[in-house]
Design a protein around this motif. Structure first.
Motif, PDB file in Angstrom:
ATOM      1  N   TYR A 530     -24.769 -23.498  -0.410  1.00  0.00           N
ATOM      2  CA  TYR A 530     -24.457 -24.319   0.757  1.00  0.00           C
ATOM      3  C   TYR A 530     -24.286 -23.510   2.038  1.00  0.00           C
ATOM      4  O   TYR A 530     -23.938 -24.085   3.073  1.00  0.00           O
ATOM      5  CB  TYR A 530     -23.189 -25.128   0.498  1.00  0.00           C
ATOM      6  CG  TYR A 530     -23.363 -26.143  -0.609  1.00  0.00           C
ATOM      7  CD1 TYR A 530     -24.078 -27.322  -0.385  1.00  0.00           C
ATOM      8  CD2 TYR A 530     -22.839 -25.930  -1.872  1.00  0.00           C
ATOM      9  CE1 TYR A 530     -24.252 -28.249  -1.394  1.00  0.00           C
ATOM     10  CE2 TYR A 530     -23.001 -26.851  -2.894  1.00  0.00           C
ATOM     11  CZ  TYR A 530     -23.715 -28.005  -2.649  1.00  0.00           C
ATOM     12  OH  TYR A 530     -23.884 -28.925  -3.642  1.00  0.00           O
ATOM     13  N   SER A 531     -24.497 -22.186   1.976  1.00  0.00           N
ATOM     14  CA  SER A 531     -24.344 -21.354   3.178  1.00  0.00           C
ATOM     15  C   SER A 531     -25.707 -20.878   3.648  1.00  0.00           C
ATOM     16  O   SER A 531     -26.583 -20.549   2.833  1.00  0.00           O
ATOM     17  CB  SER A 531     -23.452 -20.139   2.888  1.00  0.00           C
ATOM     18  OG  SER A 531     -22.153 -20.548   2.501  1.00  0.00           O
ATOM     19  N   PRO A 532     -25.915 -20.804   4.956  1.00  0.00           N
ATOM     20  CA  PRO A 532     -27.172 -20.238   5.469  1.00  0.00           C
ATOM     21  C   PRO A 532     -27.276 -18.762   5.114  1.00  0.00           C
ATOM     22  O   PRO A 532     -26.282 -18.078   4.898  1.00  0.00           O
ATOM     23  CB  PRO A 532     -27.055 -20.447   6.981  1.00  0.00           C
ATOM     24  CG  PRO A 532     -25.989 -21.479   7.165  1.00  0.00           C
ATOM     25  CD  PRO A 532     -25.038 -21.298   6.026  1.00  0.00           C
ATOM     26  N   LYS A 533     -28.490 -18.265   5.037  1.00  0.00           N
ATOM     27  CA  LYS A 533     -28.685 -16.854   4.748  1.00  0.00           C
ATOM     28  C   LYS A 533     -28.142 -16.000   5.888  1.00  0.00           C
ATOM     29  O   LYS A 533     -28.048 -16.440   7.037  1.00  0.00           O
ATOM     30  CB  LYS A 533     -30.172 -16.568   4.537  1.00  0.00           C
ATOM     31  CG  LYS A 533     -30.748 -17.238   3.293  1.00  0.00           C
ATOM     32  CD  LYS A 533     -32.224 -16.911   3.119  1.00  0.00           C
ATOM     33  CE  LYS A 533     -32.783 -17.568   1.859  1.00  0.00           C
ATOM     34  NZ  LYS A 533     -34.223 -17.273   1.661  1.00  0.00           N
ATOM     35  N   ASP A 534     -27.790 -14.747   5.532  1.00  0.00           N
ATOM     36  CA  ASP A 534     -27.226 -13.772   6.475  1.00  0.00           C
ATOM     37  C   ASP A 534     -25.843 -14.181   6.980  1.00  0.00           C
ATOM     38  O   ASP A 534     -25.402 -13.723   8.037  1.00  0.00           O
ATOM     39  CB  ASP A 534     -28.168 -13.552   7.679  1.00  0.00           C
ATOM     40  CG  ASP A 534     -29.506 -12.969   7.244  1.00  0.00           C
ATOM     41  OD1 ASP A 534     -29.525 -12.163   6.286  1.00  0.00           O
ATOM     42  OD2 ASP A 534     -30.521 -13.339   7.857  1.00  0.00           O
ATOM     43  N   THR A 535     -25.170 -15.070   6.264  1.00  0.00           N
ATOM     44  CA  THR A 535     -23.780 -15.391   6.596  1.00  0.00           C
ATOM     45  C   THR A 535     -22.865 -14.642   5.645  1.00  0.00           C
ATOM     46  O   THR A 535     -23.294 -14.074   4.642  1.00  0.00           O
ATOM     47  CB  THR A 535     -23.527 -16.898   6.506  1.00  0.00           C
ATOM     48  OG1 THR A 535     -23.848 -17.345   5.183  1.00  0.00           O
ATOM     49  CG2 THR A 535     -24.376 -17.666   7.515  1.00  0.00           C
ATOM     50  N   VAL A 536     -21.557 -14.668   5.969  1.00  0.00           N
ATOM     51  CA  VAL A 536     -20.567 -13.908   5.213  1.00  0.00           C
ATOM     52  C   VAL A 536     -19.921 -14.807   4.170  1.00  0.00           C
ATOM     53  O   VAL A 536     -19.518 -15.942   4.472  1.00  0.00           O
ATOM     54  CB  VAL A 536     -19.491 -13.319   6.145  1.00  0.00           C
ATOM     55  CG1 VAL A 536     -18.441 -12.545   5.343  1.00  0.00           C
ATOM     56  CG2 VAL A 536     -20.132 -12.424   7.182  1.00  0.00           C
ATOM     57  N   VAL A 537     -19.842 -14.273   2.945  1.00  0.00           N
ATOM     58  CA  VAL A 537     -19.093 -14.911   1.869  1.00  0.00           C
ATOM     59  C   VAL A 537     -17.952 -13.963   1.516  1.00  0.00           C
ATOM     60  O   VAL A 537     -18.189 -12.811   1.137  1.00  0.00           O
ATOM     61  CB  VAL A 537     -19.983 -15.186   0.650  1.00  0.00           C
ATOM     62  CG1 VAL A 537     -19.140 -15.764  -0.485  1.00  0.00           C
ATOM     63  CG2 VAL A 537     -21.114 -16.147   1.015  1.00  0.00           C
ATOM     64  N   VAL A 538     -16.719 -14.475   1.644  1.00  0.00           N
ATOM     65  CA  VAL A 538     -15.538 -13.634   1.464  1.00  0.00           C
ATOM     66  C   VAL A 538     -14.834 -14.026   0.179  1.00  0.00           C
ATOM     67  O   VAL A 538     -14.555 -15.214  -0.051  1.00  0.00           O
ATOM     68  CB  VAL A 538     -14.581 -13.762   2.660  1.00  0.00           C
ATOM     69  CG1 VAL A 538     -13.359 -12.861   2.463  1.00  0.00           C
ATOM     70  CG2 VAL A 538     -15.294 -13.416   3.954  1.00  0.00           C
ATOM     71  N   VAL A 539     -14.546 -13.007  -0.647  1.00  0.00           N
ATOM     72  CA  VAL A 539     -13.726 -13.195  -1.841  1.00  0.00           C
ATOM     73  C   VAL A 539     -12.453 -12.393  -1.629  1.00  0.00           C
ATOM     74  O   VAL A 539     -12.500 -11.156  -1.494  1.00  0.00           O
ATOM     75  CB  VAL A 539     -14.457 -12.729  -3.108  1.00  0.00           C
ATOM     76  CG1 VAL A 539     -13.577 -12.976  -4.332  1.00  0.00           C
ATOM     77  CG2 VAL A 539     -15.787 -13.438  -3.251  1.00  0.00           C
ATOM     78  N   SER A 540     -11.314 -13.093  -1.605  1.00  0.00           N
ATOM     79  CA  SER A 540     -10.035 -12.417  -1.358  1.00  0.00           C
ATOM     80  C   SER A 540      -9.017 -12.866  -2.379  1.00  0.00           C
ATOM     81  O   SER A 540      -9.153 -13.939  -2.989  1.00  0.00           O
ATOM     82  CB  SER A 540      -9.536 -12.714   0.054  1.00  0.00           C
ATOM     83  OG  SER A 540      -9.348 -14.111   0.223  1.00  0.00           O
ATOM     84  N   ALA A 541      -7.992 -12.036  -2.573  1.00  0.00           N
ATOM     85  CA  ALA A 541      -6.919 -12.370  -3.514  1.00  0.00           C
ATOM     86  C   ALA A 541      -5.634 -11.709  -3.038  1.00  0.00           C
ATOM     87  O   ALA A 541      -5.636 -10.560  -2.593  1.00  0.00           O
ATOM     88  CB  ALA A 541      -7.288 -11.919  -4.915  1.00  0.00           C
ATOM     89  N   GLN A 542      -4.544 -12.460  -3.146  1.00  0.00           N
ATOM     90  CA  GLN A 542      -3.240 -11.954  -2.729  1.00  0.00           C
ATOM     91  C   GLN A 542      -2.188 -12.400  -3.741  1.00  0.00           C
ATOM     92  O   GLN A 542      -2.325 -13.461  -4.371  1.00  0.00           O
ATOM     93  CB  GLN A 542      -2.865 -12.498  -1.339  1.00  0.00           C
ATOM     94  CG  GLN A 542      -3.828 -12.148  -0.216  1.00  0.00           C
ATOM     95  CD  GLN A 542      -3.727 -10.709   0.210  1.00  0.00           C
ATOM     96  OE1 GLN A 542      -2.735 -10.021  -0.099  1.00  0.00           O
ATOM     97  NE2 GLN A 542      -4.740 -10.220   0.920  1.00  0.00           N
ATOM     98  N   LEU A 543      -1.164 -11.615  -3.864  1.00  0.00           N
ATOM     99  CA  LEU A 543      -0.019 -12.014  -4.682  1.00  0.00           C
ATOM    100  C   LEU A 543       0.880 -12.886  -3.822  1.00  0.00           C
ATOM    101  O   LEU A 543       1.256 -12.507  -2.707  1.00  0.00           O
ATOM    102  CB  LEU A 543       0.751 -10.782  -5.170  1.00  0.00           C
ATOM    103  CG  LEU A 543       1.918 -11.068  -6.130  1.00  0.00           C
ATOM    104  CD1 LEU A 543       1.401 -11.668  -7.427  1.00  0.00           C
ATOM    105  CD2 LEU A 543       2.688  -9.777  -6.402  1.00  0.00           C
ATOM    106  N   ALA A 544       1.232 -14.057  -4.305  1.00  0.00           N
ATOM    107  CA  ALA A 544       1.993 -15.012  -3.504  1.00  0.00           C
ATOM    108  C   ALA A 544       3.131 -15.584  -4.322  1.00  0.00           C
ATOM    109  O   ALA A 544       3.038 -15.714  -5.551  1.00  0.00           O
ATOM    110  CB  ALA A 544       1.079 -16.128  -3.003  1.00  0.00           C
TER     111      ALA A 544
END
Length: 651
Positions: A530-544
């Protein structure tokens, strides 16, 4: 006659055609009168004999042997043993007429015209057979009032017929002074038997118990009427001593051929009918008789005869005819008036009776209409329920069809990775170092495991969310797992998007490796789709630190820059076989199971999943899910305080 060409077999119409051809030839004979008069007389007599023989033979077309014991359907026509003999009785009567005509032709050819003769025995033997055949025909049961009225109609017609017959034929025959007693008796028998035929016509006017008999009954009635008219003309001409063979002779072959055709119609109707109309017991018969008690021309016939008898009485008085003839006419007129008055009494009683029956029928119909109305309401409710169920089933079938068409897309990613690594191993066999070769093999094995897990999850989902095996919870370094999943995607996919991983190397979670792989695979696949090419996909994780007793958990986010999700459609996003409206008409295909499986897997590992999206194009979506943190991480509160970021609590 209600005979339609399509309702009878060819044998019936062939017989009709034969009758028409024969009588046309006979008509030509009596009109042309070829040869001498004596030759014409012989030809006329022979023609009549052949006509009666043909009529008798017609009775045997399609005849079932009546002496055989055959099982009849209940209520079928001519079902009783005696009724099966009706066609043969008609044939016997017509054949007696043929025998009499043969004897008469023989005597006439030898100028032996004595009266009475053996020919009269044959002629007069006809009527008992015809009378018995007609009386055996079934009729519809009638009420007492209707039956009395119908019989009175018959007596009225018979009285009028006897009165006219007495004046024109019967009386003059009996009053002849120069004839022997036997001659008077035999001479009077002919008009008497014509009265019998008139009675047969009246008997045939009673409603039949089966519509299949209507054609035969009408043919019989027409045949009897033609015979009576022809006999009356013959008697009148004979009494006036002016009879000669001629045009009137064609009436006898036509009349008796109609009787033969009626017998043929009975035979064919019996063989073609498989089951008769249902017999309705009790008072329903009388209600059927309401139809039988017709108010048409048939009911007016008895009244129509009164003026004719009155005119005959006036003529008798005016002309001063023989006293015996006049007394017979006057007596017939008085009897006719008395019968009409008695008939009127029964007609009034019949009308009152049927009015009561009609009111009762109307009440029953009203009750049935009310019950039918209630039944219709129930049927409408059931129809609405069926329509709703059908719509639901139709929607489910559409979802399943869509799943079957697009399941290959969900399986493509792990299958492509496995195929790619195996293809590399095959192409560079013997050229790779042991470390790289082992790495490719491990990646291919991981892809196979991912593919196996995906298929298992899909099958479990389709089979009704059946309980699978419990997740194998272990401590997993989350950054390493994320990298493993990213490596499963083909290199081209990794080059088309800028994948950012913002995860601490020391962050660990309590999870099932395969389940976690499946969740991340689904979320990243959706981000790429669902994202256009050359866009950023971010995977993040935090302890909450989550409220409401959830405690320390790792909050993972997969963020894309795609088309975004309308807020109104977010609540149904994690349902089974759910696809958004934009997806049903867009180029992106899917089964609608990916997020549903993610929800099931995350909850099985003790976490939860949700999504945040503004619905504005280009702002993308953020998919969050939580997992229990590793014990050694959650116990270090100081470190957790430094790394914790306040999470979003949507979903």
């Amino acid at each position: 006659m209600s005979i339609m060409r399509g309702t009878w077999p060819r044998s019936f119409w062939y017989s009709v055609g034969l009758i028409v051809v024969f009588n046309s030839l006979f008509l030509a004979l009596v009109l042309v009168k070829p040869g001498t008069y004596q030759q014409f007389e012989i030809a006329d007599d022979v023609g009549q004999a052949l006509g009666w023989l043909l009529a008798a033979l017609l009775c045997f077309v399609g005849l079932e042997k009546p002496w055989r014991r055959t099982r009849s359907h209940p209520g079928s026509i001519l079902s009783t043993p005696l009724q099966r003999w009706i066609p043969l009785l008609l044939a016997a009567g017509i054949f007696c007429q043929f025998i009499g005509q043969v004897i008469y032709t023989y005597l006439d050819a030898r100028n032996m015209s004595d009266f009475p003769s053996l020919a009269d025995v044959g002629y007069l033997s006809t009527f008992p057979f015809l009378f018995l055949g007609v009386m055996l025909l079934p009729t519809r049961p009638l009420s007492g009032f209707t039956r009395a009225r119908v019989f009175l109609d018959g007596f009225i017609v018979m009285t009028a017929a006897v009165t006219f017959s007495w004046f024109f034929t019967l009386g003059p025959t009996m009053l002849l002074g120069n004839e022997s007693g036997l001659a008077k008796i035999v001479g009077s028998a002919y008009p008497f038997f014509d009265l019998v035929l008139i009675f047969c016509v009246i008997r045939l006017s009673l409603p039949s118990s089966d519509p299949a008999l209507q054609t035969a009954i009408r043919l019989l009635s027409l045949g009897f009427i033609v015979i009576v008219i022809t006999d009356s003309i013959y008697d009148y001409l004979t009494l006036g001593r002016i009879y000669q063979n001629g045009l009137q002779d064609i009436g006898w072959p036509i009349g008796y051929m109609l009787l033969g055709l009626a017998a043929l119609a009975l035979n064919l109707a019996r063989t073609r009918q498989k089951a008769a109309s249902e017999a309705v017991p009790g008072k329903n018969y009388s209600r059927d008789a309401i139809i039988a008690a017709s108010t048409g021309l048939r009911s007016l016939l008895p009244y129509a005869l009164i003026p004719a008898v009155i005119v005959l009485s006036f003529f008798t008085w005016r002309e001063g005819v023989d006293v015996s003839l006049a007394r017979g006419v006057y007596f017939g007129e008085i009897a006719l008036v008395g019968l009409v008055l008695l008939r009127q009494f029964f007609t009034i009683r019949e009308t009152i009776y049927y009015n009561k029956e009609l009111r009762q029928v109307q009440q029953e119909l009203h009750s049935k209409n009310q019950a039918l109305s209630e039944a219709n309401k129930q049927l409408e409710e059931q129809a609405a329920q069926i329509a709703a169920a059908y719509e639901q089933e139709h929607r489910l079938n559409e979802l399943k069809d869509q799943f079957l068409l697009n399941v290959n897309h969900e399986l493509r990613t792990p299958l492509t990775a496995v195929h790619g690594y195996l293809e590399l191993l095959q192409e560079y066999q013997g050229q790779l170092d042991a470390t790289r070769e082992a790495n490719f093999i491990n990646l291919a094995v991981q892809g196979c495991e991912e593919l196996q897990q995906l298929v298992s999850n899909v099958l479990d989902t389709i089979q009704g969310d059946s309980q699978g095996k419990a997740p194998q919870i272990e401590v997993l370094p989350f950054a390493e797992v994320v990298q493993e999943v990213i490596n499963l995607f083909e290199p081209q996919k990794q080059q088309e998007y800028h994948i950012e991983v913002n995860i601490s190397e020391t962050l660990a979670v309590m999870a099932d490796r395969q389940h976690l792989h499946q969740v991340l695979m689904n979320l990243l696949s959706n981000a790429f789709k669902y994202s256009p090419k050359d866009t950023v996909v971010v995977v993040s994780a935090q302890l909450a630190d989550f409220p409401a007793g959830e405690g320390y958990k790792v909050c993972i986010c997969v963020q894309d820059a795609g088309v975004s999700i309308p807020p109104a459609e977010i609540p149904m996003l994690f349902g089974k076989f759910v696809r958004l409206k934009r997806d049903t008409v867009g180029p992106v295909r899917g089964t609608g199971l990916g997020l549903y499986i993610c929800k099931q897997l995350v909850e099985a590992m003790g976490g939860r999943i949700w999504v945040e999206s503004s619905g504005i194009a280009g702002e993308g979506s953020r998919f969050y899910f939580t997992l229990p943190a590793a014990p050694d991480i959650s116990s270090q509160s100081a470190r957790a305080a430094q790394e914790r970021v306040a999470p979003s609590h949507g979903g």
